[in-house]
Structure formats: structure tokens, C-alpha cells
Design a protein around this motif. Structure first.
Motif, mmCIF file in Angstrom:
data_model
loop_
_atom_site.group_PDB
_atom_site.id
_atom_site.type_symbol
_atom_site.label_atom_id
_atom_site.label_comp_id
_atom_site.label_asym_id
_atom_site.label_seq_id
_atom_site.Cartn_x
_atom_site.Cartn_y
_atom_site.Cartn_z
ATOM 1 N N GLY A 7 0.819 -1.223 0.000
ATOM 2 C CA GLY A 7 0.000 0.000 0.000
ATOM 3 C C GLY A 7 0.840 1.255 0.000
ATOM 4 O O GLY A 7 0.553 2.217 -0.725
ATOM 5 N N VAL A 8 1.887 1.253 0.795
ATOM 6 C CA VAL A 8 2.789 2.412 0.846
ATOM 7 C C VAL A 8 3.469 2.612 -0.504
ATOM 8 O O VAL A 8 3.575 3.740 -1.004
ATOM 9 C CB VAL A 8 3.831 2.248 1.971
ATOM 10 C CG1 VAL A 8 4.924 3.298 1.879
ATOM 11 C CG2 VAL A 8 3.157 2.306 3.333
ATOM 12 N N ALA A 9 3.910 1.528 -1.109
ATOM 13 C CA ALA A 9 4.542 1.616 -2.429
ATOM 14 C C ALA A 9 3.553 2.140 -3.469
ATOM 15 O O ALA A 9 3.903 2.972 -4.312
ATOM 16 C CB ALA A 9 5.085 0.254 -2.850
ATOM 17 N N TYR A 10 2.313 1.664 -3.408
ATOM 18 C CA TYR A 10 1.278 2.087 -4.351
ATOM 19 C C TYR A 10 1.035 3.598 -4.247
ATOM 20 O O TYR A 10 1.029 4.307 -5.252
ATOM 21 C CB TYR A 10 -0.012 1.309 -4.084
ATOM 22 C CG TYR A 10 -1.115 1.592 -5.065
ATOM 23 C CD1 TYR A 10 -1.075 1.048 -6.342
ATOM 24 C CD2 TYR A 10 -2.196 2.402 -4.724
ATOM 25 C CE1 TYR A 10 -2.079 1.312 -7.253
ATOM 26 C CE2 TYR A 10 -3.203 2.659 -5.631
ATOM 27 C CZ TYR A 10 -3.144 2.114 -6.895
ATOM 28 O OH TYR A 10 -4.136 2.375 -7.803
ATOM 29 N N VAL A 11 0.865 4.079 -3.037
ATOM 30 C CA VAL A 11 0.627 5.518 -2.834
ATOM 31 C C VAL A 11 1.859 6.318 -3.262
ATOM 32 O O VAL A 11 1.728 7.372 -3.901
ATOM 33 C CB VAL A 11 0.252 5.806 -1.369
ATOM 34 C CG1 VAL A 11 0.226 7.296 -1.090
ATOM 35 C CG2 VAL A 11 -1.098 5.187 -1.034
ATOM 36 N N SER A 12 3.043 5.830 -2.939
ATOM 37 C CA SER A 12 4.270 6.539 -3.301
ATOM 38 C C SER A 12 4.410 6.693 -4.805
ATOM 39 O O SER A 12 4.791 7.759 -5.299
ATOM 40 C CB SER A 12 5.483 5.795 -2.748
ATOM 41 O OG SER A 12 5.431 5.758 -1.343
ATOM 42 N N VAL A 13 4.109 5.643 -5.540
ATOM 43 C CA VAL A 13 4.176 5.710 -7.001
ATOM 44 C C VAL A 13 3.191 6.740 -7.532
ATOM 45 O O VAL A 13 3.526 7.534 -8.426
ATOM 46 C CB VAL A 13 3.930 4.323 -7.626
ATOM 47 C CG1 VAL A 13 3.700 4.421 -9.122
ATOM 48 C CG2 VAL A 13 5.101 3.400 -7.328
ATOM 49 N N TRP A 14 1.987 6.772 -6.983
ATOM 50 C CA TRP A 14 1.001 7.746 -7.439
ATOM 51 C C TRP A 14 1.420 9.177 -7.112
ATOM 52 O O TRP A 14 1.188 10.097 -7.902
ATOM 53 C CB TRP A 14 -0.388 7.441 -6.882
ATOM 54 C CG TRP A 14 -1.076 6.442 -7.740
ATOM 55 C CD1 TRP A 14 -1.244 5.118 -7.492
ATOM 56 C CD2 TRP A 14 -1.654 6.685 -9.031
ATOM 57 N NE1 TRP A 14 -1.880 4.517 -8.543
ATOM 58 C CE2 TRP A 14 -2.163 5.453 -9.505
ATOM 59 C CE3 TRP A 14 -1.792 7.805 -9.827
ATOM 60 C CZ2 TRP A 14 -2.791 5.317 -10.729
ATOM 61 C CZ3 TRP A 14 -2.423 7.679 -11.052
ATOM 62 C CH2 TRP A 14 -2.919 6.452 -11.495
ATOM 63 N N VAL A 15 2.054 9.388 -5.971
ATOM 64 C CA VAL A 15 2.538 10.735 -5.635
ATOM 65 C C VAL A 15 3.611 11.166 -6.630
ATOM 66 O O VAL A 15 3.613 12.306 -7.102
ATOM 67 C CB VAL A 15 3.065 10.775 -4.185
ATOM 68 C CG1 VAL A 15 3.803 12.074 -3.899
ATOM 69 C CG2 VAL A 15 1.912 10.597 -3.195
ATOM 70 N N LEU A 16 4.509 10.245 -6.971
ATOM 71 C CA LEU A 16 5.544 10.562 -7.958
ATOM 72 C C LEU A 16 4.944 10.850 -9.330
ATOM 73 O O LEU A 16 5.359 11.807 -10.010
ATOM 74 C CB LEU A 16 6.553 9.416 -8.060
ATOM 75 C CG LEU A 16 7.471 9.236 -6.852
ATOM 76 C CD1 LEU A 16 8.274 7.952 -6.982
ATOM 77 C CD2 LEU A 16 8.402 10.429 -6.713
ATOM 78 N N LEU A 17 3.970 10.026 -9.751
ATOM 79 C CA LEU A 17 3.309 10.262 -11.041
ATOM 80 C C LEU A 17 2.613 11.611 -11.070
ATOM 81 O O LEU A 17 2.700 12.356 -12.048
ATOM 82 C CB LEU A 17 2.322 9.140 -11.343
ATOM 83 C CG LEU A 17 2.919 7.785 -11.681
ATOM 84 C CD1 LEU A 17 1.819 6.726 -11.763
ATOM 85 C CD2 LEU A 17 3.693 7.863 -12.978
ATOM 86 N N TRP A 18 1.899 11.932 -9.985
ATOM 87 C CA TRP A 18 1.210 13.221 -9.904
ATOM 88 C C TRP A 18 2.212 14.369 -9.995
ATOM 89 O O TRP A 18 2.019 15.317 -10.761
ATOM 90 C CB TRP A 18 0.415 13.326 -8.596
ATOM 91 C CG TRP A 18 0.059 14.724 -8.239
ATOM 92 C CD1 TRP A 18 -0.844 15.522 -8.875
ATOM 93 C CD2 TRP A 18 0.621 15.528 -7.195
ATOM 94 N NE1 TRP A 18 -0.885 16.770 -8.271
ATOM 95 C CE2 TRP A 18 0.014 16.786 -7.241
ATOM 96 C CE3 TRP A 18 1.586 15.284 -6.225
ATOM 97 C CZ2 TRP A 18 0.328 17.800 -6.349
ATOM 98 C CZ3 TRP A 18 1.899 16.304 -5.336
ATOM 99 C CH2 TRP A 18 1.275 17.543 -5.416
ATOM 100 N N GLY A 19 3.279 14.281 -9.231
ATOM 101 C CA GLY A 19 4.267 15.355 -9.225
ATOM 102 C C GLY A 19 4.925 15.563 -10.574
ATOM 103 O O GLY A 19 5.099 16.695 -11.030
ATOM 104 N N MET A 20 5.274 14.459 -11.228
ATOM 105 C CA MET A 20 5.924 14.576 -12.540
ATOM 106 C C MET A 20 4.964 15.123 -13.595
ATOM 107 O O MET A 20 5.323 16.014 -14.365
ATOM 108 C CB MET A 20 6.488 13.227 -12.980
ATOM 109 C CG MET A 20 7.715 12.807 -12.199
ATOM 110 S SD MET A 20 8.571 11.349 -12.835
ATOM 111 C CE MET A 20 7.311 10.117 -12.847
#
Length: 67
Positions: A7-20
Motif C-alpha cells: 500500500g505504501v509503495a502504491y501511494v508513493s508511485v502515485w505521488v511521484l506520477l502526480w508530481g511529474m
């Protein structure tokens, strides 16, 4: 993989995608003069990309967070 870490990895990936994605759109809009840095338009850009990322993350979570 531990469900919590997944779950933490999933949210982290989405935060990175959003930021980029938001940053790339921001650069284009700044270069085209749609708004200046620090203007309301910049806030709207990042907020709208954030909302879109949350909606997509929630809709796709079932596929990636299966036990």
C-alpha cells in the motif's frame, strides 16, 4: 509482499506520477505565458492533477492491491 508495504509503495508511485505530470504541465504553461510562477493558475494546475491522480489511484487500486 507485506500488504502494508504494498500500500505504501502504491501511494508513493502515485505521488511521484502526480508530481511529474503536474510539473511537466506547469513547465509548458509557464513557458507559453499562460500564468506566472506563484499565480492562482499554478495552484489550479497542481490541484487538478492531484484530484485526477486520486481518482485514478482509487479506481485502479483493486487491480494492484489484491491479496
Amino acid at each position: 509482499m507485506n500488504p502494508t508495504l504494498k500500500g505504501v509503495a502504491y501511494v508513493s508511485v502515485w505521488v511521484l506520477l502526480w508530481g511529474m505530470a503536474a510539473s511537466l504541465a506547469d513547465v509548458v504553461l509557464l513557458e507559453r505565458g499562460a500564468y506566472v510562477a506563484g499565480a492562482t493558475g499554478q495552484v489550479v494546475t497542481f490541484a487538478s492533477y492531484g484530484i485526477a491522480a486520486v481518482v485514478l489511484a482509487v479506481r485502479l487500486s483493486g487491480r494492484f492491491l489484491k491479496s
